[in-house]
Design a protein around this motif. Structure first.
Motif, PDB file in Angstrom:
ATOM      1  N   LEU A 154      12.008  19.205  35.479  1.00 55.99           N
ATOM      2  CA  LEU A 154      11.688  19.400  34.067  1.00 55.99           C
ATOM      3  C   LEU A 154      12.721  20.257  33.364  1.00 55.99           C
ATOM      4  O   LEU A 154      12.705  20.369  32.138  1.00 55.99           O
ATOM      5  N   LYS A 155      13.572  20.884  34.154  1.00 62.16           N
ATOM      6  CA  LYS A 155      14.600  21.789  33.633  1.00 62.16           C
ATOM      7  C   LYS A 155      13.973  22.890  32.789  1.00 62.16           C
ATOM      8  O   LYS A 155      14.411  23.203  31.690  1.00 62.16           O
ATOM      9  N   GLN A 156      12.898  23.443  33.358  1.00 65.14           N
ATOM     10  CA  GLN A 156      12.180  24.533  32.694  1.00 65.14           C
ATOM     11  C   GLN A 156      11.712  25.530  33.743  1.00 65.14           C
ATOM     12  O   GLN A 156      11.583  25.209  34.921  1.00 65.14           O
ATOM     13  N   SER A 157      11.436  26.718  33.262  1.00 61.93           N
ATOM     14  CA  SER A 157      10.851  27.739  34.117  1.00 61.93           C
ATOM     15  C   SER A 157       9.336  27.530  34.152  1.00 61.93           C
ATOM     16  O   SER A 157       8.719  27.282  33.127  1.00 61.93           O
ATOM     17  N   ARG A 158       8.741  27.614  35.349  1.00 64.66           N
ATOM     18  CA  ARG A 158       7.314  27.422  35.519  1.00 64.66           C
ATOM     19  C   ARG A 158       6.718  28.596  36.296  1.00 64.66           C
ATOM     20  O   ARG A 158       7.383  29.180  37.141  1.00 64.66           O
ATOM     21  N   PRO A 159       5.462  28.923  36.030  1.00 63.56           N
ATOM     22  CA  PRO A 159       4.845  30.019  36.788  1.00 63.56           C
ATOM     23  C   PRO A 159       4.125  29.514  38.045  1.00 63.56           C
ATOM     24  O   PRO A 159       3.592  28.405  38.070  1.00 63.56           O
ATOM     25  N   LYS A 160       4.143  30.345  39.083  1.00 64.47           N
ATOM     26  CA  LYS A 160       3.284  30.145  40.243  1.00 64.47           C
ATOM     27  C   LYS A 160       2.319  31.307  40.217  1.00 64.47           C
ATOM     28  O   LYS A 160       2.726  32.462  40.151  1.00 64.47           O
ATOM     29  N   ARG A 161       1.030  30.999  40.270  1.00 63.51           N
ATOM     30  CA  ARG A 161       0.031  32.055  40.160  1.00 63.51           C
ATOM     31  C   ARG A 161      -0.799  32.126  41.422  1.00 63.51           C
ATOM     32  O   ARG A 161      -1.165  31.112  41.985  1.00 63.51           O
ATOM     33  N   LYS A 162      -1.103  33.347  41.803  1.00 64.75           N
ATOM     34  CA  LYS A 162      -1.954  33.592  42.961  1.00 64.75           C
ATOM     35  C   LYS A 162      -3.163  34.381  42.466  1.00 64.75           C
ATOM     36  O   LYS A 162      -3.021  35.423  41.823  1.00 64.75           O
TER      37      LYS A 162
ATOM     38  N   SER B 277       1.574  36.476  38.895  1.00 66.23           N
ATOM     39  CA  SER B 277       2.403  35.384  38.417  1.00 66.23           C
ATOM     40  C   SER B 277       3.856  35.630  38.769  1.00 66.23           C
ATOM     41  O   SER B 277       4.397  36.717  38.519  1.00 66.23           O
ATOM     42  N   THR B 278       4.498  34.608  39.358  1.00 64.94           N
ATOM     43  CA  THR B 278       5.944  34.662  39.618  1.00 64.94           C
ATOM     44  C   THR B 278       6.556  33.404  39.022  1.00 64.94           C
ATOM     45  O   THR B 278       5.983  32.310  39.126  1.00 64.94           O
ATOM     46  N   SER B 279       7.705  33.534  38.408  1.00 64.27           N
ATOM     47  CA  SER B 279       8.356  32.400  37.767  1.00 64.27           C
ATOM     48  C   SER B 279       9.325  31.735  38.728  1.00 64.27           C
ATOM     49  O   SER B 279       9.935  32.384  39.577  1.00 64.27           O
TER      50      SER B 279
END
Length: 123
Positions: A27-35, A19-21
């Protein structure tokens, strides 16, 4: 960057993701990118890596070539069985059509007889 564990509650299988944020400006939010990395071995707890490819695995080419002769023979037998079954059904259809013609002829004769009787009674 961190490793995230997801446990499937139905099967108990643990899937591991990297997971990388990142920041989503919409959305003005932090979201995860998952591999997806793979699954966790239930006994040792080690990672069993995925192949990295999606979908079903293709059959091994060496097994297909060695079984080619056997598959041709089995396909030929299946074809012959289906052909024999088809011939039997065609003969049965022919027989039923013949019986159907006979019955229609008998029914026509009966109707004619009944009509003749009714005409005789009316006179």
């Amino acid at each position: 960057m961190s490793i995230v564990r997801y446990t499937n509650k139905k099967t108990g299988v643990v899937s591991l993701y990297e997971s990388t944020s990142y920041y989503d400006p919409e959305l003005k939010q932090s979201r995860p990118k998952r591999k997806y990395l793979g699954i966790e071995d239930p006994e040792t707890g080690e990672l069993i890596p995925s192949s990295g490819k999606r979908g079903r695995k293709k059959a091994d080419g060496s097994a297909a070539s060695s079984g080619n002769k056997r598959s041709d023979d089995s396909l030929k037998k299946k074809y012959e069985l289906l052909q024999a079954d088809c011939d039997e059904k065609a003969a049965r259809i022919k027989q039923l059509e013949h019986e159907n013609r006979k019955l229609r002829f008998c029914l026509k004769n009966l109707r004619d007889s009944v009509d003749a009787m009714i005409n005789d009674m009316e006179q």
